[in-house]
Design an enzyme around this catalytic site. Structure first.
Site, PDB file in Angstrom:
ATOM      1  N   TYR A 185     -11.927   1.840   9.241  1.00 53.22           N
ATOM      2  CA  TYR A 185     -13.091   2.133   8.389  1.00 53.22           C
ATOM      3  C   TYR A 185     -13.350   1.110   7.298  1.00 53.22           C
ATOM      4  O   TYR A 185     -14.255   1.277   6.506  1.00 53.22           O
ATOM      5  CB  TYR A 185     -12.973   3.535   7.775  1.00 53.22           C
ATOM      6  CG  TYR A 185     -11.654   3.838   7.097  1.00 53.22           C
ATOM      7  CD1 TYR A 185     -11.378   3.359   5.828  1.00 53.22           C
ATOM      8  CD2 TYR A 185     -10.693   4.608   7.730  1.00 53.22           C
ATOM      9  CE1 TYR A 185     -10.173   3.629   5.212  1.00 53.22           C
ATOM     10  CE2 TYR A 185      -9.473   4.891   7.116  1.00 53.22           C
ATOM     11  CZ  TYR A 185      -9.220   4.400   5.863  1.00 53.22           C
ATOM     12  OH  TYR A 185      -8.028   4.666   5.253  1.00 53.22           O
ATOM     13  N   LYS A 186     -12.539   0.052   7.238  1.00 51.15           N
ATOM     14  CA  LYS A 186     -12.769  -0.974   6.217  1.00 51.15           C
ATOM     15  C   LYS A 186     -13.704  -2.042   6.803  1.00 51.15           C
ATOM     16  O   LYS A 186     -14.862  -1.759   7.069  1.00 51.15           O
ATOM     17  CB  LYS A 186     -11.430  -1.520   5.737  1.00 51.15           C
ATOM     18  CG  LYS A 186     -10.697  -0.437   4.922  1.00 51.15           C
ATOM     19  CD  LYS A 186      -9.281  -0.785   4.565  1.00 51.15           C
ATOM     20  CE  LYS A 186      -8.683   0.365   3.731  1.00 51.15           C
ATOM     21  NZ  LYS A 186      -7.237   0.414   3.789  1.00 51.15           N
ATOM     22  N   PHE A 220       0.840  -1.204   0.000  1.00 50.90           N
ATOM     23  CA  PHE A 220       0.000   0.000   0.000  1.00 50.90           C
ATOM     24  C   PHE A 220       0.879   1.259   0.000  1.00 50.90           C
ATOM     25  O   PHE A 220       1.775   1.392   0.839  1.00 50.90           O
ATOM     26  CB  PHE A 220      -0.937  -0.015   1.204  1.00 50.90           C
ATOM     27  CG  PHE A 220      -2.085   0.928   1.047  1.00 50.90           C
ATOM     28  CD1 PHE A 220      -3.149   0.618   0.217  1.00 50.90           C
ATOM     29  CD2 PHE A 220      -2.086   2.145   1.705  1.00 50.90           C
ATOM     30  CE1 PHE A 220      -4.205   1.498   0.061  1.00 50.90           C
ATOM     31  CE2 PHE A 220      -3.146   3.033   1.550  1.00 50.90           C
ATOM     32  CZ  PHE A 220      -4.203   2.715   0.727  1.00 50.90           C
ATOM     33  N   ARG A 272     -12.170  -4.235  -7.930  1.00 54.27           N
ATOM     34  CA  ARG A 272     -12.208  -4.974  -6.662  1.00 54.27           C
ATOM     35  C   ARG A 272     -13.645  -5.051  -6.166  1.00 54.27           C
ATOM     36  O   ARG A 272     -14.415  -4.093  -6.279  1.00 54.27           O
ATOM     37  CB  ARG A 272     -11.375  -4.260  -5.594  1.00 54.27           C
ATOM     38  CG  ARG A 272      -9.932  -4.022  -5.954  1.00 54.27           C
ATOM     39  CD  ARG A 272      -9.168  -3.443  -4.765  1.00 54.27           C
ATOM     40  NE  ARG A 272      -9.791  -2.229  -4.245  1.00 54.27           N
ATOM     41  CZ  ARG A 272      -9.376  -1.576  -3.158  1.00 54.27           C
ATOM     42  NH1 ARG A 272      -8.350  -2.055  -2.458  1.00 54.27           N
ATOM     43  NH2 ARG A 272      -9.979  -0.478  -2.754  1.00 54.27           N
ATOM     44  N   ASP A 332       0.883  -4.642   8.559  1.00 54.33           N
ATOM     45  CA  ASP A 332      -0.261  -3.773   8.325  1.00 54.33           C
ATOM     46  C   ASP A 332      -1.473  -4.672   8.074  1.00 54.33           C
ATOM     47  O   ASP A 332      -1.557  -5.370   7.061  1.00 54.33           O
ATOM     48  CB  ASP A 332       0.002  -2.861   7.119  1.00 54.33           C
ATOM     49  CG  ASP A 332      -1.110  -1.830   6.953  1.00 54.33           C
ATOM     50  OD1 ASP A 332      -2.252  -2.102   7.375  1.00 54.33           O
ATOM     51  OD2 ASP A 332      -0.841  -0.762   6.388  1.00 54.33           O
TER      52      ASP A 332
HETATM   53  C1  PLP Z   1      -6.560   1.533   3.893  1.00 52.93           C
HETATM   54  C2  PLP Z   1      -5.130   1.328   4.189  1.00 52.93           C
HETATM   55  C3  PLP Z   1      -4.395   2.305   4.860  1.00 52.93           C
HETATM   56  C4  PLP Z   1      -5.060   3.595   5.202  1.00 52.93           C
HETATM   57  O1  PLP Z   1      -4.238   4.526   5.799  1.00 52.93           O
HETATM   58  P1  PLP Z   1      -4.869   5.879   6.318  1.00 52.93           P
HETATM   59  O2  PLP Z   1      -3.807   6.462   7.129  1.00 52.93           O
HETATM   60  O3  PLP Z   1      -6.128   5.556   7.050  1.00 52.93           O
HETATM   61  O4  PLP Z   1      -5.222   6.707   5.128  1.00 52.93           O
HETATM   62  C5  PLP Z   1      -3.066   2.046   5.160  1.00 52.93           C
HETATM   63  N1  PLP Z   1      -2.494   0.867   4.806  1.00 52.93           N
HETATM   64  C6  PLP Z   1      -3.192  -0.087   4.152  1.00 52.93           C
HETATM   65  C7  PLP Z   1      -2.542  -1.375   3.803  1.00 52.93           C
HETATM   66  C8  PLP Z   1      -4.523   0.119   3.828  1.00 52.93           C
HETATM   67  O5  PLP Z   1      -5.197  -0.813   3.179  1.00 52.93           O
END
Ligand code: PLP
Length: 406
Positions: free
Chosen positions: A221-222, A125, A365, A196
Protein backbone atom coordinates in the site's frame (compact mmCIF):
# COMPACT_ATOMS: atom_id res chain seq x y z
CA UNK A 1 21.19 26.92 -2.50
CA UNK A 2 21.76 26.26 -6.19
CA UNK A 3 20.17 28.41 -8.90
CA UNK A 4 16.42 27.83 -9.28
CA UNK A 5 15.70 25.13 -11.85
CA UNK A 6 13.21 25.65 -14.66
CA UNK A 7 10.32 23.55 -13.34
CA UNK A 8 8.34 23.61 -16.56
CA UNK A 9 11.37 22.27 -18.39
CA UNK A 10 11.84 19.51 -15.80
CA UNK A 11 8.22 18.44 -16.16
CA UNK A 12 8.38 18.62 -19.95
CA UNK A 13 11.43 16.37 -19.96
CA UNK A 14 9.98 13.91 -17.43
CA UNK A 15 9.60 10.47 -19.08
CA UNK A 16 7.03 9.50 -16.43
CA UNK A 17 4.86 12.62 -16.81
CA UNK A 18 2.10 10.68 -18.53
CA UNK A 19 1.51 8.60 -15.37
CA UNK A 20 0.19 11.63 -13.46
CA UNK A 21 -3.17 11.24 -15.17
CA UNK A 22 -3.39 7.60 -14.18
CA UNK A 23 -4.20 8.62 -10.61
CA UNK A 24 -7.25 10.17 -8.99
CA UNK A 25 -6.23 13.59 -7.85
CA UNK A 26 -8.29 15.37 -5.21
CA UNK A 27 -8.31 19.00 -6.22
CA UNK A 28 -6.30 21.65 -4.37
CA UNK A 29 -4.11 19.02 -2.77
CA UNK A 30 -0.45 18.11 -3.12
CA UNK A 31 -0.18 14.58 -1.81
CA UNK A 32 3.19 13.79 -0.24
CA UNK A 33 2.14 10.82 1.87
CA UNK A 34 2.45 8.11 -0.77
CA UNK A 35 5.14 6.55 1.42
CA UNK A 36 2.36 5.81 3.92
CA UNK A 37 -0.65 5.18 1.66
CA UNK A 38 -0.23 5.56 -2.07
CA UNK A 39 -2.86 7.44 -4.12
CA UNK A 40 -5.65 5.68 -6.02
CA UNK A 41 -4.90 4.56 -9.58
CA UNK A 42 -7.98 5.19 -11.76
CA UNK A 43 -7.59 1.73 -13.27
CA UNK A 44 -7.73 0.15 -9.81
CA UNK A 45 -11.03 1.87 -9.03
CA UNK A 46 -12.46 0.43 -12.26
CA UNK A 47 -10.91 -2.97 -11.71
CA UNK A 48 -12.36 -3.30 -8.21
CA UNK A 49 -15.80 -2.09 -9.32
CA UNK A 50 -15.78 -4.56 -12.20
CA UNK A 51 -14.71 -7.36 -9.94
CA UNK A 52 -17.44 -6.64 -7.41
CA UNK A 53 -20.13 -6.36 -10.06
CA UNK A 54 -19.17 -8.90 -12.70
CA UNK A 55 -16.95 -11.39 -10.95
CA UNK A 56 -18.24 -11.61 -7.39
CA UNK A 57 -21.80 -10.60 -8.32
CA UNK A 58 -22.17 -12.86 -11.35
CA UNK A 59 -19.70 -15.70 -11.03
CA UNK A 60 -19.81 -16.16 -7.27
CA UNK A 61 -17.83 -19.18 -6.16
CA UNK A 62 -17.06 -20.16 -9.77
CA UNK A 63 -14.86 -17.06 -9.94
CA UNK A 64 -11.98 -18.92 -8.29
CA UNK A 65 -11.63 -20.79 -11.57
CA UNK A 66 -13.44 -18.75 -14.21
CA UNK A 67 -11.66 -15.50 -13.27
CA UNK A 68 -8.53 -17.21 -12.00
CA UNK A 69 -8.80 -15.73 -8.53
CA UNK A 70 -6.86 -18.74 -7.38
CA UNK A 71 -3.89 -17.72 -9.53
CA UNK A 72 -3.81 -14.09 -8.38
CA UNK A 73 -1.27 -14.34 -5.52
CA UNK A 74 1.33 -15.95 -7.79
CA UNK A 75 0.44 -13.79 -10.79
CA UNK A 76 0.71 -10.47 -8.93
CA UNK A 77 3.76 -11.75 -7.05
CA UNK A 78 5.38 -12.57 -10.40
CA UNK A 79 4.76 -9.00 -11.53
CA UNK A 80 6.25 -7.55 -8.33
CA UNK A 81 9.30 -9.73 -8.96
CA UNK A 82 9.96 -7.58 -12.03
CA UNK A 83 10.33 -4.53 -9.77
CA UNK A 84 12.75 -6.03 -7.25
CA UNK A 85 15.22 -8.04 -9.30
CA UNK A 86 13.60 -11.41 -8.59
CA UNK A 87 12.37 -14.26 -10.77
CA UNK A 88 8.59 -14.53 -11.13
CA UNK A 89 8.52 -17.85 -9.24
CA UNK A 90 10.30 -16.36 -6.24
CA UNK A 91 7.56 -13.95 -5.11
CA UNK A 92 3.97 -14.35 -3.96
CA UNK A 93 1.43 -11.94 -2.57
CA UNK A 94 0.10 -12.96 0.83
CA UNK A 95 -1.01 -11.67 4.22
CA UNK A 96 0.52 -8.51 5.72
CA UNK A 97 4.18 -7.51 5.85
CA UNK A 98 4.18 -8.28 9.57
CA UNK A 99 2.84 -11.82 9.07
CA UNK A 100 5.20 -12.50 6.17
CA UNK A 101 8.17 -11.37 8.22
CA UNK A 102 7.12 -13.77 10.98
CA UNK A 103 6.76 -16.70 8.59
CA UNK A 104 10.14 -16.18 6.97
CA UNK A 105 11.94 -15.40 10.23
CA UNK A 106 10.72 -18.60 11.89
CA UNK A 107 11.57 -20.63 8.78
CA UNK A 108 15.07 -19.16 8.75
CA UNK A 109 15.66 -19.73 12.47
CA UNK A 110 14.59 -23.35 12.09
CA UNK A 111 17.00 -23.72 9.20
CA UNK A 112 19.87 -22.60 11.49
CA UNK A 113 18.92 -24.47 14.69
CA UNK A 114 22.35 -24.27 16.32
CA UNK A 115 22.56 -20.50 16.12
CA UNK A 116 20.73 -18.63 18.90
CA UNK A 117 20.86 -15.03 17.66
CA UNK A 118 18.56 -13.05 15.40
CA UNK A 119 20.25 -9.76 14.59
CA UNK A 120 18.48 -6.55 13.64
CA UNK A 121 18.89 -2.81 14.11
CA UNK A 122 17.54 -0.50 16.82
CA UNK A 123 15.04 1.96 15.38
CA UNK A 124 14.07 -0.28 12.48
CA UNK A 125 10.33 -0.41 11.81
CA UNK A 126 8.66 -1.39 15.12
CA UNK A 127 6.47 -4.19 13.79
CA UNK A 128 9.55 -5.97 12.46
CA UNK A 129 11.20 -5.97 15.86
CA UNK A 130 7.95 -6.99 17.59
CA UNK A 131 7.39 -9.88 15.19
CA UNK A 132 10.95 -11.08 15.75
CA UNK A 133 10.44 -10.96 19.52
CA UNK A 134 7.23 -12.94 19.11
CA UNK A 135 8.88 -15.48 16.81
CA UNK A 136 11.72 -15.96 19.30
CA UNK A 137 9.22 -16.35 22.16
CA UNK A 138 7.39 -19.02 20.17
CA UNK A 139 10.49 -20.99 19.26
CA UNK A 140 12.32 -20.56 22.58
CA UNK A 141 15.42 -22.71 22.85
CA UNK A 142 17.62 -19.94 24.22
CA UNK A 143 17.21 -17.79 21.14
CA UNK A 144 17.57 -14.02 21.49
CA UNK A 145 17.21 -10.81 19.54
CA UNK A 146 20.30 -8.60 19.29
CA UNK A 147 20.18 -5.04 17.98
CA UNK A 148 23.14 -3.10 16.61
CA UNK A 149 23.78 -0.34 14.09
CA UNK A 150 26.63 0.76 11.83
CA UNK A 151 30.04 -0.71 12.57
CA UNK A 152 28.67 -2.45 15.68
CA UNK A 153 26.15 -4.22 13.44
CA UNK A 154 28.88 -5.57 11.20
CA UNK A 155 30.89 -6.63 14.24
CA UNK A 156 27.83 -8.42 15.65
CA UNK A 157 27.57 -10.69 12.59
CA UNK A 158 29.21 -13.72 14.19
CA UNK A 159 28.86 -17.47 13.90
CA UNK A 160 26.05 -17.29 16.48
CA UNK A 161 23.74 -15.41 14.13
CA UNK A 162 21.03 -17.46 12.42
CA UNK A 163 19.36 -14.54 10.69
CA UNK A 164 19.99 -10.88 9.96
CA UNK A 165 16.78 -8.85 9.48
CA UNK A 166 17.05 -5.31 8.15
CA UNK A 167 14.90 -2.65 6.55
CA UNK A 168 16.29 -1.63 3.18
CA UNK A 169 15.10 2.00 3.21
CA UNK A 170 14.50 3.35 6.70
CA UNK A 171 10.91 4.42 7.44
CA UNK A 172 12.00 7.53 9.32
CA UNK A 173 15.15 8.89 7.66
CA UNK A 174 14.77 7.23 4.28
CA UNK A 175 18.42 6.10 4.52
CA UNK A 176 19.12 3.05 2.35
CA UNK A 177 21.32 0.21 3.55
CA UNK A 178 23.92 -1.43 1.34
CA UNK A 179 22.03 -4.61 0.51
CA UNK A 180 24.81 -6.29 -1.45
CA UNK A 181 27.54 -5.67 1.13
CA UNK A 182 25.50 -6.60 4.22
CA UNK A 183 24.08 -9.69 2.54
CA UNK A 184 27.56 -10.87 1.57
CA UNK A 185 28.92 -10.13 5.03
CA UNK A 186 26.17 -12.11 6.79
CA UNK A 187 26.31 -15.00 4.36
CA UNK A 188 30.09 -15.25 4.81
CA UNK A 189 29.35 -15.83 8.52
CA UNK A 190 26.83 -18.53 7.65
CA UNK A 191 23.69 -16.50 8.43
CA UNK A 192 20.59 -15.97 6.34
CA UNK A 193 19.39 -12.45 5.57
CA UNK A 194 15.81 -11.16 5.47
CA UNK A 195 15.24 -7.73 3.91
CA UNK A 196 12.15 -5.61 4.51
CA UNK A 197 11.58 -3.75 1.25
CA UNK A 198 8.45 -1.88 2.40
CA UNK A 199 9.87 1.59 1.89
CA UNK A 200 11.68 0.77 -1.33
CA UNK A 201 9.39 -1.25 -3.56
CA UNK A 202 8.10 0.94 -6.37
CA UNK A 203 10.54 3.75 -5.65
CA UNK A 204 14.00 2.14 -5.59
CA UNK A 205 15.68 -0.03 -8.19
CA UNK A 206 16.01 -3.06 -5.91
CA UNK A 207 18.05 -6.00 -7.25
CA UNK A 208 17.49 -8.96 -4.92
CA UNK A 209 19.17 -11.59 -7.08
CA UNK A 210 21.96 -9.20 -8.02
CA UNK A 211 22.65 -9.00 -4.26
CA UNK A 212 22.27 -12.79 -3.83
CA UNK A 213 19.43 -12.11 -1.37
CA UNK A 214 17.94 -15.00 0.60
CA UNK A 215 14.59 -13.68 1.80
CA UNK A 216 12.54 -10.51 1.61
CA UNK A 217 9.15 -9.06 2.45
CA UNK A 218 7.45 -5.85 1.36
CA UNK A 219 4.35 -3.75 1.53
CA UNK A 220 1.58 -3.28 -1.05
CA UNK A 221 0.00 0.00 0.00
CA UNK A 222 2.98 2.37 -0.06
CA UNK A 223 4.76 3.06 -3.37
CA UNK A 224 2.96 0.19 -5.09
CA UNK A 225 -0.25 2.19 -4.61
CA UNK A 226 -2.21 -0.96 -3.80
CA UNK A 227 -4.82 0.64 -1.51
CA UNK A 228 -5.46 0.72 2.24
CA UNK A 229 -4.50 -2.59 3.82
CA UNK A 230 -3.34 -4.05 0.50
CA UNK A 231 -1.83 -7.50 0.90
CA UNK A 232 1.95 -7.71 1.15
CA UNK A 233 4.47 -9.87 -0.69
CA UNK A 234 7.33 -12.18 0.17
CA UNK A 235 10.41 -13.39 -1.69
CA UNK A 236 12.23 -16.69 -1.18
CA UNK A 237 15.30 -17.28 -3.37
CA UNK A 238 14.93 -20.42 -5.47
CA UNK A 239 17.79 -22.15 -3.68
CA UNK A 240 15.87 -22.02 -0.36
CA UNK A 241 12.43 -22.95 -1.62
CA UNK A 242 12.81 -26.69 -1.17
CA UNK A 243 14.04 -26.57 2.41
CA UNK A 244 12.38 -23.68 4.27
CA UNK A 245 8.98 -24.34 5.85
CA UNK A 246 6.27 -21.90 6.87
CA UNK A 247 5.22 -22.01 10.53
CA UNK A 248 1.74 -20.92 9.39
CA UNK A 249 1.17 -24.04 7.34
CA UNK A 250 -2.23 -23.14 5.91
CA UNK A 251 -4.12 -24.94 3.20
CA UNK A 252 -3.21 -22.39 0.53
CA UNK A 253 0.41 -23.43 1.02
CA UNK A 254 -0.43 -27.12 0.65
CA UNK A 255 0.69 -29.04 -2.42
CA UNK A 256 -2.95 -30.03 -3.06
CA UNK A 257 -5.23 -27.61 -1.18
CA UNK A 258 -8.38 -29.04 -2.69
CA UNK A 259 -7.57 -32.67 -1.96
CA UNK A 260 -8.56 -31.94 1.65
CA UNK A 261 -5.99 -34.32 3.07
CA UNK A 262 -5.42 -34.63 6.81
CA UNK A 263 -1.69 -34.20 6.54
CA UNK A 264 0.20 -31.10 5.48
CA UNK A 265 2.37 -31.49 2.42
CA UNK A 266 4.06 -28.21 1.52
CA UNK A 267 3.64 -26.95 -2.02
CA UNK A 268 6.77 -26.86 -4.14
CA UNK A 269 8.24 -23.41 -4.49
CA UNK A 270 7.37 -20.12 -2.86
CA UNK A 271 3.65 -21.04 -2.83
CA UNK A 272 4.24 -22.95 0.43
CA UNK A 273 4.46 -19.59 2.18
CA UNK A 274 0.84 -18.79 1.35
CA UNK A 275 -1.47 -19.35 4.30
CA UNK A 276 -5.24 -18.81 3.95
CA UNK A 277 -7.72 -17.57 1.34
CA UNK A 278 -6.37 -14.47 -0.44
CA UNK A 279 -8.32 -11.17 -0.16
CA UNK A 280 -9.45 -10.93 -3.77
CA UNK A 281 -10.84 -7.38 -3.80
CA UNK A 282 -7.63 -6.04 -2.28
CA UNK A 283 -5.56 -8.11 -4.67
CA UNK A 284 -7.45 -6.60 -7.61
CA UNK A 285 -6.62 -3.11 -6.34
CA UNK A 286 -2.99 -4.03 -5.77
CA UNK A 287 -2.64 -5.44 -9.27
CA UNK A 288 -3.73 -2.09 -10.71
CA UNK A 289 -0.96 -0.31 -8.83
CA UNK A 290 1.65 -2.93 -9.68
CA UNK A 291 0.79 -2.79 -13.38
CA UNK A 292 1.47 0.95 -13.41
CA UNK A 293 4.77 0.52 -11.57
CA UNK A 294 5.87 -2.14 -14.05
CA UNK A 295 4.91 -0.01 -17.02
CA UNK A 296 6.96 2.88 -15.62
CA UNK A 297 9.90 0.62 -14.71
CA UNK A 298 11.78 0.56 -11.42
CA UNK A 299 14.86 2.35 -12.75
CA UNK A 300 12.91 5.29 -14.17
CA UNK A 301 10.80 5.56 -11.02
CA UNK A 302 13.90 5.54 -8.83
CA UNK A 303 15.64 8.19 -10.93
CA UNK A 304 12.65 10.51 -10.76
CA UNK A 305 12.17 9.99 -7.01
CA UNK A 306 15.82 10.92 -6.46
CA UNK A 307 15.43 14.06 -8.55
CA UNK A 308 12.23 15.07 -6.73
CA UNK A 309 13.98 14.54 -3.40
CA UNK A 310 16.94 16.67 -4.43
CA UNK A 311 14.58 19.43 -5.57
CA UNK A 312 12.62 19.36 -2.30
CA UNK A 313 15.73 19.35 -0.12
CA UNK A 314 17.31 22.16 -2.11
CA UNK A 315 14.24 24.39 -1.77
CA UNK A 316 13.84 23.75 1.96
CA UNK A 317 17.47 24.78 2.33
CA UNK A 318 18.34 25.73 5.89
CA UNK A 319 14.75 26.31 7.02
CA UNK A 320 14.74 22.84 8.62
CA UNK A 321 17.22 20.20 9.75
CA UNK A 322 17.51 17.42 7.17
CA UNK A 323 17.23 13.92 8.68
CA UNK A 324 17.61 12.09 5.37
CA UNK A 325 20.88 11.49 3.54
CA UNK A 326 21.62 14.49 1.31
CA UNK A 327 23.12 12.08 -1.22
CA UNK A 328 20.20 10.78 -3.29
CA UNK A 329 22.03 7.52 -4.02
CA UNK A 330 21.69 6.65 -0.32
CA UNK A 331 18.08 7.79 0.04
CA UNK A 332 14.70 6.11 -0.44
CA UNK A 333 11.52 7.71 -1.71
CA UNK A 334 10.85 10.23 1.02
CA UNK A 335 12.69 13.07 2.66
CA UNK A 336 12.56 13.72 6.40
CA UNK A 337 13.25 16.83 8.43
CA UNK A 338 13.47 17.55 12.11
CA UNK A 339 11.83 20.37 14.04
CA UNK A 340 10.62 20.45 17.67
CA UNK A 341 7.24 21.65 16.38
CA UNK A 342 7.12 19.17 13.49
CA UNK A 343 3.63 17.95 14.42
CA UNK A 344 2.08 21.42 14.29
CA UNK A 345 3.99 22.27 11.11
CA UNK A 346 2.60 19.19 9.34
CA UNK A 347 -0.94 20.01 10.52
CA UNK A 348 -0.62 23.61 9.37
CA UNK A 349 0.69 22.47 6.02
CA UNK A 350 -2.23 20.03 5.66
CA UNK A 351 -4.62 22.95 6.23
CA UNK A 352 -2.96 24.56 3.22
CA UNK A 353 -3.39 21.50 1.03
CA UNK A 354 -0.01 19.80 1.35
CA UNK A 355 -0.32 16.34 2.88
CA UNK A 356 2.82 15.08 4.57
CA UNK A 357 3.08 13.07 7.77
CA UNK A 358 4.60 13.14 11.21
CA UNK A 359 6.56 10.56 13.17
CA UNK A 360 7.43 10.80 16.85
CA UNK A 361 9.52 12.54 17.99
CA UNK A 362 9.87 15.62 15.86
CA UNK A 363 10.17 14.10 12.38
CA UNK A 364 8.17 15.23 9.36
CA UNK A 365 8.20 13.10 6.24
CA UNK A 366 7.36 13.98 2.66
CA UNK A 367 6.90 11.08 0.26
CA UNK A 368 7.90 11.75 -3.34
CA UNK A 369 5.91 9.13 -5.24
CA UNK A 370 7.44 9.30 -8.71
CA UNK A 371 4.39 8.38 -10.78
CA UNK A 372 1.69 10.81 -9.60
CA UNK A 373 3.86 13.85 -8.78
CA UNK A 374 5.24 16.65 -10.94
CA UNK A 375 8.35 18.72 -10.30
CA UNK A 376 6.24 21.89 -10.14
CA UNK A 377 3.99 20.41 -7.44
CA UNK A 378 6.90 19.23 -5.34
CA UNK A 379 8.59 22.62 -5.57
CA UNK A 380 5.38 24.37 -4.58
CA UNK A 381 4.96 22.09 -1.57
CA UNK A 382 8.53 22.78 -0.44
CA UNK A 383 8.00 26.54 -0.82
CA UNK A 384 4.79 26.36 1.24
CA UNK A 385 6.62 24.39 3.93
CA UNK A 386 9.33 27.03 4.15
CA UNK A 387 6.70 29.77 4.34
CA UNK A 388 4.89 27.98 7.19
CA UNK A 389 8.14 27.52 9.12
CA UNK A 390 9.48 31.04 8.60
CA UNK A 391 6.17 32.79 9.35
CA UNK A 392 5.50 30.54 12.38
CA UNK A 393 1.95 30.13 11.07
CA UNK A 394 1.93 26.69 12.71
CA UNK A 395 2.11 28.27 16.17
CA UNK A 396 -1.61 27.91 16.87
CA UNK A 397 -3.43 25.52 19.26
CA UNK A 398 -5.59 24.28 16.37
CA UNK A 399 -2.52 22.62 14.85
CA UNK A 400 -1.59 20.74 18.01
CA UNK A 401 -4.61 18.45 18.29
CA UNK A 402 -3.72 14.77 17.92
CA UNK A 403 -5.77 12.13 16.15
CA UNK A 404 -5.54 8.34 16.38
CA UNK A 405 -3.54 7.72 13.23
CA UNK A 406 -0.86 10.24 12.41
C1 PLP B 1 4.82 -0.10 6.33
C2 PLP B 1 5.77 -1.08 6.87
C3 PLP B 1 5.31 -2.30 7.39
C4 PLP B 1 3.84 -2.54 7.45
O1 PLP B 1 3.48 -3.74 8.04
P1 PLP B 1 1.96 -4.16 8.05
O2 PLP B 1 1.99 -5.55 8.47
O3 PLP B 1 1.40 -3.91 6.69
O4 PLP B 1 1.24 -3.27 9.01
C5 PLP B 1 6.24 -3.21 7.85
N1 PLP B 1 7.57 -2.94 7.80
C6 PLP B 1 8.03 -1.76 7.30
C7 PLP B 1 9.49 -1.50 7.24
C8 PLP B 1 7.14 -0.81 6.83
O5 PLP B 1 7.59 0.34 6.36
Amino acid sequence: MSPRPDLAALDAADPLARFRDAFERPREMIYLAGNSLGPLPKASAERVARMVRDEWGESLVRGWNSHDWIGAPARVGGKIAGLIGARPDEVIVADSTSANLYKLAVAAMQARPDRPVVLSAPGDFPTDLYMLEGAIRTLGGGRRLALAEGEALEAAITGEVALLVLCHAHYRSGAVRDMAALTARAQAAGALVLWDLSHGTGVLDVDLNGCNADLAVGCGYKYLNGGPGAPAFLFVARRHQGTLLSPLAGWFGHARPFAFEDRYDPAAGVARFACGTPPMLSLAALEGGVDLALEAGAAAAAAKARALGDLFIDRVGDALILESPADSARRGGHVAFHHPDAFAIVQCLISRGVIGDYREPGTMRFGLSPLPLSFAEVARAADLLVEVVRSRAYDDPAFRQRSKVT
